[in-house]
Design an enzyme around this catalytic site. Structure first.
Site, PDB file in Angstrom:
ATOM      1  N   ASN A  55     -25.365 -27.856  -3.921  1.00 28.06           N
ATOM      2  CA  ASN A  55     -25.365 -26.801  -4.942  1.00 28.06           C
ATOM      3  C   ASN A  55     -24.275 -27.102  -5.968  1.00 28.06           C
ATOM      4  OD1 ASN A  55     -22.795 -25.429  -4.138  1.00 28.06           O
ATOM      5  ND2 ASN A  55     -23.926 -25.180  -2.227  1.00 28.06           N
ATOM      6  N   PHE A  84     -16.875 -14.428   0.506  1.00 24.67           N
ATOM      7  CA  PHE A  84     -17.362 -14.275  -0.860  1.00 24.67           C
ATOM      8  C   PHE A  84     -18.844 -13.899  -0.790  1.00 24.67           C
ATOM      9  CE2 PHE A  84     -14.624 -15.678  -4.430  1.00 24.67           C
ATOM     10  CZ  PHE A  84     -13.464 -15.860  -3.723  1.00 24.67           C
ATOM     11  N   LYS A 103     -23.073  -7.671   3.456  1.00 17.99           N
ATOM     12  CA  LYS A 103     -22.373  -8.832   4.040  1.00 17.99           C
ATOM     13  C   LYS A 103     -21.094  -8.391   4.742  1.00 17.99           C
ATOM     14  CE  LYS A 103     -24.338 -12.512   1.340  1.00 17.99           C
ATOM     15  NZ  LYS A 103     -24.528 -13.058   0.032  1.00 17.99           N
ATOM     16  N   LYS A 158     -21.281  -9.435   8.588  1.00 12.18           N
ATOM     17  CA  LYS A 158     -20.447 -10.587   8.962  1.00 12.18           C
ATOM     18  C   LYS A 158     -19.101 -10.148   9.514  1.00 12.18           C
ATOM     19  CE  LYS A 158     -22.898 -13.562   5.718  1.00 12.18           C
ATOM     20  NZ  LYS A 158     -22.981 -14.913   5.218  1.00 12.18           N
TER      21      LYS A 158
HETATM   22  O1  PMT Z   1     -16.677 -23.590  -6.450  1.00  6.47           O
HETATM   23  P1  PMT Z   1     -16.745 -22.964  -7.820  1.00  6.47           P
HETATM   24  O2  PMT Z   1     -17.519 -23.799  -8.783  1.00  6.47           O
HETATM   25  O3  PMT Z   1     -15.396 -22.588  -8.344  1.00  6.47           O
HETATM   26  O4  PMT Z   1     -17.594 -21.610  -7.697  1.00  6.47           O
HETATM   27  C1  PMT Z   1     -17.088 -20.541  -6.977  1.00  6.47           C
HETATM   28  C2  PMT Z   1     -18.156 -19.884  -6.109  1.00  6.47           C
HETATM   29  C3  PMT Z   1     -19.227 -19.268  -7.003  1.00  6.47           C
HETATM   30  C4  PMT Z   1     -18.819 -20.921  -5.192  1.00  6.47           C
HETATM   31  C5  PMT Z   1     -17.407 -18.795  -5.256  1.00  6.47           C
HETATM   32  O5  PMT Z   1     -16.839 -17.839  -6.115  1.00  6.47           O
HETATM   33  C6  PMT Z   1     -18.377 -18.101  -4.296  1.00  6.47           C
HETATM   34  O6  PMT Z   1     -19.062 -17.141  -4.614  1.00  6.47           O
HETATM   35  N1  PMT Z   1     -18.447 -18.626  -3.043  1.00  6.47           N
HETATM   36  C7  PMT Z   1     -19.409 -18.174  -2.017  1.00  6.47           C
HETATM   37  C8  PMT Z   1     -20.736 -18.815  -2.277  1.00  6.47           C
HETATM   38  C9  PMT Z   1     -21.774 -18.447  -1.226  1.00  6.47           C
HETATM   39  O7  PMT Z   1     -22.213 -19.293  -0.523  1.00  6.47           O
HETATM   40  O8  PMT Z   1     -22.043 -17.157  -1.158  1.00  6.47           O
HETATM   41  P2  PMT Z   1     -23.143 -16.550  -0.118  1.00  6.47           P
HETATM   42  O9  PMT Z   1     -23.361 -15.173  -0.649  1.00  6.47           O
HETATM   43  O10 PMT Z   1     -24.290 -17.436   0.008  1.00  6.47           O
HETATM   44  O11 PMT Z   1     -22.370 -16.524   1.250  1.00  6.47           O
HETATM   45  C10 PMT Z   1     -21.572 -15.420   1.665  1.00  6.47           C
HETATM   46  C11 PMT Z   1     -20.358 -15.873   2.440  1.00  6.47           C
HETATM   47  O12 PMT Z   1     -20.794 -16.497   3.656  1.00  6.47           O
HETATM   48  C12 PMT Z   1     -19.487 -16.871   1.717  1.00  6.47           C
HETATM   49  O13 PMT Z   1     -18.132 -16.565   2.026  1.00  6.47           O
HETATM   50  C13 PMT Z   1     -19.870 -18.201   2.339  1.00  6.47           C
HETATM   51  O14 PMT Z   1     -18.780 -19.120   2.351  1.00  6.47           O
HETATM   52  C14 PMT Z   1     -20.275 -17.798   3.750  1.00  6.47           C
HETATM   53  N2  PMT Z   1     -21.293 -18.655   4.347  1.00  6.47           N
HETATM   54  C15 PMT Z   1     -22.539 -18.773   3.819  1.00  6.47           C
HETATM   55  C16 PMT Z   1     -23.489 -19.544   4.452  1.00  6.47           C
HETATM   56  C17 PMT Z   1     -23.144 -20.205   5.650  1.00  6.47           C
HETATM   57  N3  PMT Z   1     -24.017 -20.978   6.293  1.00  6.47           N
HETATM   58  N4  PMT Z   1     -21.924 -20.071   6.152  1.00  6.47           N
HETATM   59  C18 PMT Z   1     -20.988 -19.301   5.527  1.00  6.47           C
HETATM   60  O15 PMT Z   1     -19.857 -19.179   6.007  1.00  6.47           O
END
Ligand code: PMT
Length: 399
Positions: free
Chosen positions: A211, A324, A338, A342
Site C-alpha cells: 500500500n 490508528f 475499532k 481491538k
Molecule cells: O505512513 P504514512 O504515509 O505517513 O501514512 C500514515 C497512515 C495513513 C498509514 C497512518 O496515519 C494510519 O492511518 N495508519 C493505520 C493504517 C491502517 O492500516 O489502518 P486500518 O484501519 O486498516 O487498521 C486499524 C489498526 O489496526 C491500525 O493501527 C493498524 O496498524 C492495525 N492493523 C491492521 C491490520 C492488521 N492486520 N494488523 C493491524 O495491527
C-alpha cells in the site's frame, strides 16, 4: 555530548568563526564545520579542522563515505546548526530554498534547529529584501542571533557586526538548557513501541501486494517519543526513511514478520502506537518461481493476515494501546468500532480519502477517540508537528 554543525559563509567575520569553533569546543560541544567557497577566500579549512579535530566539509560532491549522503547525514548528526557568519546572500538563498552548495543543501535537507548569526554592511542588513528574507526565515522557525553595533570592515560604525563568539555560545547553552527541561515528560524512561510503514506481501519472486504508506507518520511519532526521553523501538515495513536517531529500528517486510517482531517486544512495553498500514490479506500461496502469464484473467487467492492490534488488545497486560484507523467514510463510527473490537485505549482516525493528508503526504489531520468517549481533533499540519500534538494529548492521559 551535543553535536554542533557550524556553517561558515563568505564574509570577513569568518575569522570570528574560528574563535567560535574554539569556544564551542571548550564549552564541551562536538563541532563539525562546513565552509562555503566564499568563506575559503577569508579562512582555511585547516584552521577549523585543527580546532574542531574533525574533518571540514566544503564540497557537496566530495562524498567520503559511500554509506551516507553527506549533506543529509550532517544535518541528521547535528543537535543544532549555527550559520555564522551568515551573509545576505546565504540568507536570501535559504529563504527561497536554493541549494547550490554544501551549506545551502545541508540547510534545506534538515529539520534540525538552526541559528543564524548575520554579519554584513549596515545598508545590506537594513535593505528591505534582506529584512524580508529574515522575517520569512523567522516565521519558518529559524532563530536569529542579531548582529551588534560597532566598527564594520567597510568603515561604517553601525549595526552589522556578527555577534561575539562567547555570546553565541551562551545562546546555544540557553537553548539546550530550555530544551532539556522541555523534554521533561511522562514518557521519559518508558518503553515505547511504534509500528510504521506498509507491509509487503509476496506473490512470487517479482510481484507483491502493498500500500501507499510512506512511514512518515509512524517515524514522526517514534522521533517525538525519543525526544521526550522514551526508549523507543520502531518496527517498520519498507520505507525510504532514514532510521531516527536514538531509536531501535527493526525493519520487516510482511504482516507476519511485523507481528512476530512486535510480539518479541510487547511484554516489556509501556505504550504501543500502531501507525503501520498492515495488509489485511496475504497471498494464500507464495510461488517459488515467477508466475507465467497466460490467456484470460488471473485470480490470486488471499488469506487473512493476523490482526496485530487485535491480538495485542486481547493479550494486554498493562500496556497502553494506541491504534490508528485509516478510513474514507463513516470515520467516527468505524473508529469507535475499532476501539471496542481491538480493545485499544485510543484509536486515532484519519480520512485517507483526502489526498492532501494520510498516506504518503507530509501532512495529516486526525481525531483521537478515547475509551471514555472523549474525542480530540488535531488540526491539519505537518506530521512532525502532529506527532507532538498526539503525544501532548497522551502525556497526562496515558497512565
Ligand atoms: O505512513 P504514512 O504515509 O505517513 O501514512 C500514515 C497512515 C495513513 C498509514 C497512518 O496515519 C494510519 O492511518 N495508519 C493505520 C493504517 C491502517 O492500516 O489502518 P486500518 O484501519 O486498516 O487498521 C486499524 C489498526 O489496526 C491500525 O493501527 C493498524 O496498524 C492495525 N492493523 C491492521 C491490520 C492488521 N492486520 N494488523 C493491524 O495491527
Amino acid at each position: 555530548m551535543k553535536h554542533i554543525l557550524l556553517a561558515v559563509t563568505g564574509g570577513i567575520a569568518a575569522y570570528k568563526a574560528i574563535d567560535l569553533t574554539s569556544k564551542l569546543t571548550q564549552a564541551g560541544y562536538e563541532v563539525r564545520v562546513m565552509l562555503s567557497n566564499h568563506a575559503q577566500e577569508f579562512v582555511t579549512p585547516l584552521a577549523f579542522q585543527s580546532i574542531s579535530k574533525n574533518p571540514v566539509y566544503t564540497n557537496t560532491f566530495k562524498e567520503e563515505n559511500p554509506q551516507e549522503i553527506q549533506h543529509v547525514a550532517l544535518g541528521d548528526w547535528a543537535d543544532v546548526i549555527i550559520v555564522a557568519p551568515a551573509t545576505a546572500n546565504t540568507i536570501a538563498k535559504l529563504s527561497v530554498g536554493i541549494a547550490d552548495d554544501m551549506i545551502t543543501s545541508t540547510l534545506l535537507a534538515t529539520e534540525t534547529q538552526t541559528f543564524i548569526a548575520p554579519a554584513m554592511n549596515v545598508h545590506m542588513y537594513e535593505n528591505k529584501r534582506t529584512q524580508h528574507n529574515i522575517e520569512t526565515l523567522k516565521s519558518d522557525g529559524y532563530q536569529f542571533i542579531e548582529p551588534g553595533d560597532g566598527y564594520l570592515a567597510c568603515g561604517y560604525v553601525a549595526k552589522g557586526r556578527m555577534e561575539e563568539p562567547l555570546q553565541i555560545v551562551s545562546v546555544i547553552n540557553q537553548y539546550f538548557n530550555q530544551h532539556e527541561t522541555q523534554i521533561e515528560s511522562s514518557f521519559k524512561g518508558k518503553n515505547a513501541l511504534v509500528t510504521a510503514g506498509p507491509t509487503v506481501e509476496v506473490i512470487d519472486p517479482v510481484r507483491f501486494v502493498s500500500n501507499r504508506s510512506s512511514g512518515k507518520m509512524g517515524f514522526a511519532i517514534a522521533t517525538a517519543l525519543q525526544k521526550r526521553g522514551a526508549n523507543v523501538t520502531l518496527v517498520s515495513g519498507p520505507t525510504q526513511l532514514d532510521d531516527p536517531k536514538g531509536v531501535n529500528v527493526i525493519r520487516v517486510e510482511s504482516a507476519k514478520e511485523m507481528f512476530e517482531e512486535t510480539l518479541q517486544y510487547y511484554d516489556t512495553q509501556d505504550i504501543v502506537i500502531k501507525a503501520a498500514a498492515v495488509s489485511d490479506y496475504t497471498p494464500s500461496e507464495v510461488l517459488d518461481h515467477k508466475m507465467k502469464k497466460q490467456d484470460g484473467d488471473l485470480t490470486v487467492k488471499f488469506k487473512r493476515t493476523q490482526d496485530i492490534l487485535k491480538y495485542l488488545g486481547e493479550h494486554k497486560q498493562d500496556q497502553y494501546l494506541v491504534g490508528f484507523a485509516a478510513e474514507t467514510q463513516n470515520i467516527e463510527q468505524y473508529a469507535q468500532d475499532k476501539l471496542k473490537r481491538k480493545n485499544a485505549d485510543v484509536i486515532i482516525s484519519n480520512n485517507v480519502g483526502d489526498k492532501s493528508i494520510g498516506f504518503n503526504s507530509d501532512e495529516n489531520e486526525l481525531t483521537m477517540h478515547f475509551k471514555n468517549q472523549d474525542m480530540v481533533n488535531i488540526k491539519k499540519g505537518k506530521k512532525v508537528e502532529i506527532a507532538n500534538e498526539i503525544l501532548d494529548e497522551l502525556e497526562t492521559r496515558w497512565q
